[in-house]
Design a protein around this motif. Sequence first.
Motif, PDB file in Angstrom:
ATOM      1  N   ARG A   1       0.813  -1.220   0.000  1.00 29.00           N
ATOM      2  CA  ARG A   1       0.000   0.000   0.000  1.00 29.00           C
ATOM      3  C   ARG A   1       0.847   1.270   0.000  1.00 29.00           C
ATOM      4  NH1 ARG A   1      -5.392  -1.648   1.625  1.00 29.00           N
ATOM      5  NH2 ARG A   1      -5.886   0.150   2.960  1.00 29.00           N
ATOM      6  N   GLY A   2       2.179   1.081  -0.108  1.00 26.91           N
ATOM      7  CA  GLY A   2       3.073   2.237  -0.213  1.00 26.91           C
ATOM      8  C   GLY A   2       3.487   2.856   1.097  1.00 26.91           C
ATOM      9  N   GLY A   3       3.267   2.143   2.196  1.00 28.14           N
ATOM     10  CA  GLY A   3       3.699   2.647   3.501  1.00 28.14           C
ATOM     11  C   GLY A   3       2.704   2.335   4.597  1.00 28.14           C
ATOM     12  N   GLY A   4       3.044   2.743   5.799  1.00 32.29           N
ATOM     13  CA  GLY A   4       2.168   2.490   6.940  1.00 32.29           C
ATOM     14  C   GLY A   4       2.762   3.063   8.208  1.00 32.29           C
ATOM     15  N   SER A   5       2.016   2.928   9.285  1.00 32.57           N
ATOM     16  CA  SER A   5       2.461   3.452  10.576  1.00 32.57           C
ATOM     17  C   SER A   5       2.238   2.411  11.661  1.00 32.57           C
ATOM     18  CB  SER A   5       1.695   4.734  10.915  1.00 32.57           C
ATOM     19  OG  SER A   5       2.089   5.224  12.179  1.00 32.57           O
ATOM     20  N   ILE A   6       3.318   2.051  12.343  1.00 33.03           N
ATOM     21  CA  ILE A   6       3.236   1.139  13.494  1.00 33.03           C
ATOM     22  C   ILE A   6       3.428   1.984  14.748  1.00 33.03           C
ATOM     23  CG2 ILE A   6       4.351  -0.796  14.691  1.00 33.03           C
ATOM     24  CD1 ILE A   6       5.213  -1.757  11.819  1.00 33.03           C
ATOM     25  N   ILE A   7       2.489   1.846  15.670  1.00 30.55           N
ATOM     26  CA  ILE A   7       2.567   2.601  16.925  1.00 30.55           C
ATOM     27  C   ILE A   7       2.528   1.593  18.065  1.00 30.55           C
ATOM     28  CG2 ILE A   7       1.470   4.357  18.362  1.00 30.55           C
ATOM     29  CD1 ILE A   7       0.182   5.187  15.428  1.00 30.55           C
ATOM     30  N   ASN A   8       3.626   1.490  18.783  1.00 33.40           N
ATOM     31  CA  ASN A   8       3.729   0.553  19.896  1.00 33.40           C
ATOM     32  C   ASN A   8       3.478   1.307  21.201  1.00 33.40           C
ATOM     33  OD1 ASN A   8       4.400  -1.727  18.273  1.00 33.40           O
ATOM     34  ND2 ASN A   8       6.492  -0.959  18.071  1.00 33.40           N
ATOM     35  N   ILE A   9       2.638   0.749  22.040  1.00 32.23           N
ATOM     36  CA  ILE A   9       2.332   1.398  23.321  1.00 32.23           C
ATOM     37  C   ILE A   9       3.187   0.747  24.410  1.00 32.23           C
ATOM     38  CG2 ILE A   9       0.538   2.098  24.945  1.00 32.23           C
ATOM     39  CD1 ILE A   9       0.104   3.200  22.046  1.00 32.23           C
ATOM     40  N   ALA A  10       4.108   1.515  24.955  1.00 30.73           N
ATOM     41  CA  ALA A  10       4.989   1.016  26.018  1.00 30.73           C
ATOM     42  C   ALA A  10       4.509   1.593  27.353  1.00 30.73           C
ATOM     43  CB  ALA A  10       6.438   1.364  25.720  1.00 30.73           C
ATOM     44  N   SER A  11       5.398   2.238  28.095  1.00 35.23           N
ATOM     45  CA  SER A  11       5.054   2.787  29.405  1.00 35.23           C
ATOM     46  C   SER A  11       6.247   3.593  29.905  1.00 35.23           C
ATOM     47  CB  SER A  11       4.778   1.636  30.379  1.00 35.23           C
ATOM     48  OG  SER A  11       4.764   2.093  31.717  1.00 35.23           O
ATOM     49  N   VAL A  12       5.995   4.546  30.797  1.00 35.58           N
ATOM     50  CA  VAL A  12       7.126   5.247  31.428  1.00 35.58           C
ATOM     51  C   VAL A  12       7.979   4.265  32.225  1.00 35.58           C
ATOM     52  CG1 VAL A  12       6.156   7.578  31.514  1.00 35.58           C
ATOM     53  CG2 VAL A  12       5.632   5.957  33.360  1.00 35.58           C
ATOM     54  N   GLU A  13       7.386   3.117  32.552  1.00 33.46           N
ATOM     55  CA  GLU A  13       8.154   2.075  33.262  1.00 33.46           C
ATOM     56  C   GLU A  13       9.301   1.540  32.400  1.00 33.46           C
ATOM     57  OE1 GLU A  13       7.872   0.942  36.427  1.00 33.46           O
ATOM     58  OE2 GLU A  13       6.280   2.389  36.827  1.00 33.46           O
ATOM     59  N   ALA A  14       9.235   1.776  31.098  1.00 30.92           N
ATOM     60  CA  ALA A  14      10.318   1.360  30.197  1.00 30.92           C
ATOM     61  C   ALA A  14      11.531   2.278  30.332  1.00 30.92           C
ATOM     62  CB  ALA A  14       9.832   1.390  28.753  1.00 30.92           C
ATOM     63  N   LEU A  15      11.304   3.460  30.894  1.00 29.86           N
ATOM     64  CA  LEU A  15      12.345   4.493  30.959  1.00 29.86           C
ATOM     65  C   LEU A  15      12.886   4.711  32.361  1.00 29.86           C
ATOM     66  CD1 LEU A  15      10.294   7.018  28.817  1.00 29.86           C
ATOM     67  CD2 LEU A  15      12.254   5.707  27.986  1.00 29.86           C
TER      68      LEU A  15
END
Length: 258
Positions: free
Chosen positions: A139-153
Amino acid sequence: MDSIKKSFHLEGKVAIITGSSKGIGKAIAQGLAEHGAKVVISSRSQDAVDEVASEFKSAGLEAIGIACHIGKADQREHLIQKTTAHFGGVDILVNNAAINPIYGPIEDAEEGVFDKIMDINVKAPWALSNLTLPSMKERGGGSIINIASVEALHPGAGLGLYSTSKAALLMLTKNQAKEWGQYGVRANVICPGLIKTKFSAALWQNEKLLQKIEKTLPTSRMGMPNEMSGIVCLLASDAGSYMTGSVYNADGGYMIAG
């Protein structure tokens, strides 16, 4: 002159949101649908996803419900196949579903719990993203949005394995962005802070603990699920077309709190 307002529109785009029968996932799905996307509501229960899909449809939004236990390979494949059969492909994938079955010291966790957390919070987003890649390329591209957490930082108390899994998700996202940019696929990760959902109930239902947390936050309050949808809509749309491989905090200022 190109319209900036128009660049936020998602008409003709197809979005899958995992863990979207309630909480943050449901709010994200609503935001994407209100911007014109055709959304796939997904969680483990077909009844739960059907209920949300019909609620959206009665509000004039385009949605279908497809049940999927993201820890199971056959169900992940079914989710992508059924979405493609119904809507013709995938443009946006929001990896939101996650688990945290344990609260306590890292040395007290059993190996099975470790495996389960990594399976759902890291392996499943990796596998689902891989499954959507052919469609996004086509389709010529896309967007992946992963939901993490401030706990990752920032390490919190009693959430060590959850934190570790979310930190892994950050690096997975950066690698997706780096490797898949050539196909027009962008990947970003959002780190919510304390949001009022069933998932975080153990924290906000403890009034003393909640007051303690809220006192340290610049916003002086916890967030609501709908406050996570705006940034997802930006990252999913052409308005965010130059944003990839980045980590965005939506945490009420938690990461700068003293």
